[in-house]
Enzyme design. Structure first.
Site, PDB file in Angstrom:
ATOM      1  N   GLU A 282     -14.363  14.243 -41.432  1.00  0.00           N
ATOM      2  CA  GLU A 282     -13.790  13.392 -40.391  1.00  0.00           C
ATOM      3  C   GLU A 282     -14.283  11.954 -40.496  1.00  0.00           C
ATOM      4  OE1 GLU A 282     -11.405  14.160 -38.567  1.00  0.00           O
ATOM      5  OE2 GLU A 282     -11.372  16.347 -38.425  1.00  0.00           O
ATOM      6  N   ARG A 286     -11.501   9.003 -41.356  1.00  0.00           N
ATOM      7  CA  ARG A 286     -11.264   8.083 -40.245  1.00  0.00           C
ATOM      8  C   ARG A 286     -12.006   6.763 -40.408  1.00  0.00           C
ATOM      9  NH1 ARG A 286     -10.407  11.601 -34.713  1.00  0.00           N
ATOM     10  NH2 ARG A 286     -10.121  13.645 -35.672  1.00  0.00           N
ATOM     11  N   ASP A 415      -4.793  22.690 -45.316  1.00  0.00           N
ATOM     12  CA  ASP A 415      -3.613  21.838 -45.432  1.00  0.00           C
ATOM     13  C   ASP A 415      -3.758  20.662 -46.396  1.00  0.00           C
ATOM     14  OD1 ASP A 415      -5.495  20.854 -43.665  1.00  0.00           O
ATOM     15  OD2 ASP A 415      -4.044  20.083 -42.220  1.00  0.00           O
ATOM     16  N   GLU A 551       1.817  14.572 -37.727  1.00  0.00           N
ATOM     17  CA  GLU A 551       2.361  15.124 -38.977  1.00  0.00           C
ATOM     18  C   GLU A 551       3.892  15.046 -39.054  1.00  0.00           C
ATOM     19  OE1 GLU A 551      -1.685  16.229 -38.534  1.00  0.00           O
ATOM     20  OE2 GLU A 551      -0.016  16.728 -37.181  1.00  0.00           O
ATOM     21  N   THR A 640      -5.158  11.032 -45.546  1.00  0.00           N
ATOM     22  CA  THR A 640      -4.685  12.008 -44.571  1.00  0.00           C
ATOM     23  C   THR A 640      -4.889  11.541 -43.136  1.00  0.00           C
ATOM     24  OG1 THR A 640      -4.644  14.398 -44.126  1.00  0.00           O
ATOM     25  CG2 THR A 640      -6.813  13.345 -44.325  1.00  0.00           C
TER      26      THR A 640
END
Length: 651
Positions: A282, A286, A415, A551, A640
């Protein structure tokens, strides 16, 4: 009678060598010292020997230090005199991999001193155009191979949607020992087209962003996430997640005032010198991704310096027996560990940090970041336990082997593994064929094992496989797949993937329209044998929350860019309107909700995720743009978390 007096005599015989008493001869001194030494106790002799040894070692060290000092003075004198001759047969211990871009009009000198990152001057932005009708100029095409040289001179102008940025003159690039860094080349104004005006839908996205930003600024400034209902904040890492996630969104939207106040916080308040545990995945996607993206869009070295600092602090995660990284890192202590409940990491997390770490190596010249993540990629590539290219959800950091075998999904915990296979291949200029092979094999595995059609509308969806048992469960997270498939086709992969992308895009849209609020739940289950008048999707009570996820609108952007079909824009517009209707908080901000099936009371959760500003609103803004070159997909690849990073292409 008197006794005669007795006289005593002492006989003393002196050898010839001893006559004359103390004569200071060497032999006399040796005998005297020897007698004195023997008279000393064992402890006294040991102390004296220790002192002699200490003095000897000190003398050696002092000599070495003095020699280095004299050598440095000599080198300094040579440099001051302008000497630039090369000594024959002497080569650097670690040759530079990247050649440093030279300032215009200067020649290259192999021994030029470099400035440290902390001393490097900032770039100052010259704000030009007074309105928002601006155009972003993406970064110059760049070089995929770290061993290729960069041009000696760079152009002099960067543009942010029409705003001119003059790079500082006479500044040295960031220097890392062993490797020399890449410096982003400013893009000139030659051939720049007229700015494309913002349309009403884009303005609506900007209004939504400003409303969200208003709540964050008033109630959660500098904290991780806004709690808009209670007008407070929540902390995860204590590193301003929402602010950093939103930096490049503000830049792309042209919100210069908001961007400048956020930049000031980064410069004066953001510090990674905190004894706090952060999640490797994360914090990478980010924070590291957000800083790298903003650096490329602005050219401001502040963001690169922060990114490099964070990257260094995350490296202890890779100190495992298998080199598969731990999930958590204490960035202040320099230690890492797995979660408390397991020694496993999730496959998606360890294989979805590669875009960011590879890019950090490329622009700093420090190859350790890319080496660490490439080692993970190669290791996972070689592992057994896959099923037709599909990977399990967990991997053990000690053994380096997959764990919890037999469960396969494109949802949570797996994913972005598939997403980053394709995007790393694109990032590298389509040079790394192993990544492409793994991606293509995985898509075939999805088609063979996970694809089904629902009843009654025959919607194509991606389910899950658990020990050869199929489940008609699909996470909203899987809606990244239509966009990824379309991106692959755009980059020359099988045309039939576009048909699958369109079919899955329709399914993701129906996950919104078949729900009472028009907002998708976190998870849906598809009907395989229901009656003709039933809905295709069913929602279980535990799955009916909505987290403002991106998404679906992410994939809408790709499908619109590559097909030109405006229905994808219309679908995105419906989603934005429903966000405004059911998640908007009047005092500022948006909130995730607990119940997408109850329009009268969607049950606010009192939390605005950082990715709503970093991803969802950014993708909507780009989706509605009339400028197909705004963050061109020929020049950028999104991580992502929707942070655009440059594609490495040959000059």
């Amino acid at each position: 009678m008197n006794t005669p007096q007795r006289t005593d005599f002492i006989s003393l015989t002196l050898s010839p060598e001893e006559r004359g008493g103390y004569n200071n001869s060497k032999s006399w001194r040796r005998r005297s010292c020897r007698r004195t030494w023997k008279q000393l106790s064992r402890l006294q002799r040991s102390v004296i020997l220790f002192l002699f040894a200490f003095l000897a070692i000190s003398a050696v060290l002092s000599y070495s230090s003095l020699r280095e000092h004299l050598k440095a003075l000599s080198n300094q004198a040579v440099e001051e005199n302008g000497a630039d001759t090369e000594i024959p047969r002497l080569k650097p211990a670690v040759p530079a991999v990247l050649a440093e871009p030279q300032k215009a009009g200067e020649e290259s000198h192999p021994n030029d001193p470099r400035e440290s990152p902390s001393k490097k001057p900032r770039k100052f932005i010259k704000w030009g155009h007074p309105n928002l009708n601006l155009q972003i100029q993406p970064a110059r095409k760049i070089i995929p191979d770290l061993r290729r040289q960069l041009p000696k001179s760079l152009k002099s102008v960067v543009s942010w949607r029409g705003i001119v940025i003059e790079p500082e003159k006479n500044t040295e690039p960031l220097f890392i020992k062993g490797l020399e860094p890449y410096k982003p080349a400013p893009v000139g104004l030659d051939g720049q087209k007229e700015p494309v005006p913002l349309n009403s839908r884009q303005m609506a996205v900007i209004e939504a962003f400003r409303h969200a930003w208003k709540g964050y600024k008033e109630f959660a400034w500098g904290h991780d996430e806004l709690k808009p209902i209670s007008k407070s904040y929540s902390e995860w890492f204590g590193l301003g997640l929402t602010l950093i996630d939103a930096l490049d969104t503000m830049w792309i939207m042209g919100l210069k005032e908001e961007f400048e106040e956020a930049k000031k916080w980064v410069e004066t308040e953001l510090s990674f010198d905190k004894k706090v545990d952060v999640n490797l995945f994360e914090s990478t996607i980010r924070i590291l991704g957000g800083l790298l993206s903003t650096y490329h869009l602005t050219g401001d070295n502040l963001f690169l310096e922060k990114a490099q600092d964070l990257g260094n602090r995350l490296m202890p995660a890779f100190s495992t027996p298998s080199k598969i990284p731990f999930s958590d890192v204490n960035i202040g202590r320099g230690s890492a560990h797995p979660p408390r409940w397991t020694s496993d990491s999730t496959v998606a997390e360890v294989t979805s940090i590669q875009l960011e770490f590879r890019e950090l190596s490329r622009i700093t010249g420090d190859e350790k970041f890319q080496k660490a993540v490439d080692q993970v990629t190669k290791h996972v590539h070689s592992l057994s336990g896959k099923h037709d290219g599909l990977v399990p959800m967990f991997i053990n950091t000690n053994s380096g082997q997959f764990s919890h075998l037999g469960v396969f999904t494109l949802g949570a915990r797996a994913d972005s593994y598939y997403e980053y296979l394709l995007k790393q291949w694109i990032q590298s200029g389509k040079k790394e064929n192993e990544l492409l092979e793994d991606y293509m094999q995985a898509i075939e595995g999805v088609k063979k094992n996970l694809l089904r059609k629902s009843t009654p509308r025959k919607l194509t969806f991606v389910g899950e496989l658990a020990h050869n048992h199929f489940s008609a469960k699909m996470d909203h997270l899987v809606c990244f797949l239509p966009g990824t498939l379309a991106l692959g086709v755009h980059n020359g992969l099988a045309a039939e993937h576009m048909d699958l992308a369109k079919a899955l895009m329709e399914t993701c849209y129906q996950m919104y329209t078949q729900i009472e609020t028009g907002l998708s739940p976190e998870i849906v289950h598809f009907n395989l044998h229901g009656p003709k008048d039933s809905k295709d999707v069913e929602v279980k009570p535990a799955d009916r929350h909505n987290l403002l996820r991106p998404e679906t609108v992410e994939s809408l952007l790709y499908l619109y860019r590559f097909t030109g079909d405006t229905k994808y824009q219309d679908w995105g517009w419906e989603i934005l309107q429903n966000f405004n209707k059911y998640t908007r908080v009047p005092t500022g901000g948006f909130t995730s909700i607990n119940n997408v099936q109850n329009p009268n009371n969607p049950e606010p959760r009192d939390k605005m995720e950082s990715f709503f500003l970093g991803e969802t609103l950014k993708y909507l803004f780009l989706l509605f743009s009339d400028d197909m070159e705004l963050i061109s997909l020929e020049k950028y690849v999104f991580n992502t978390e929707a942070h655009p990073l440059p594609i490495w292409v040959s000059s």
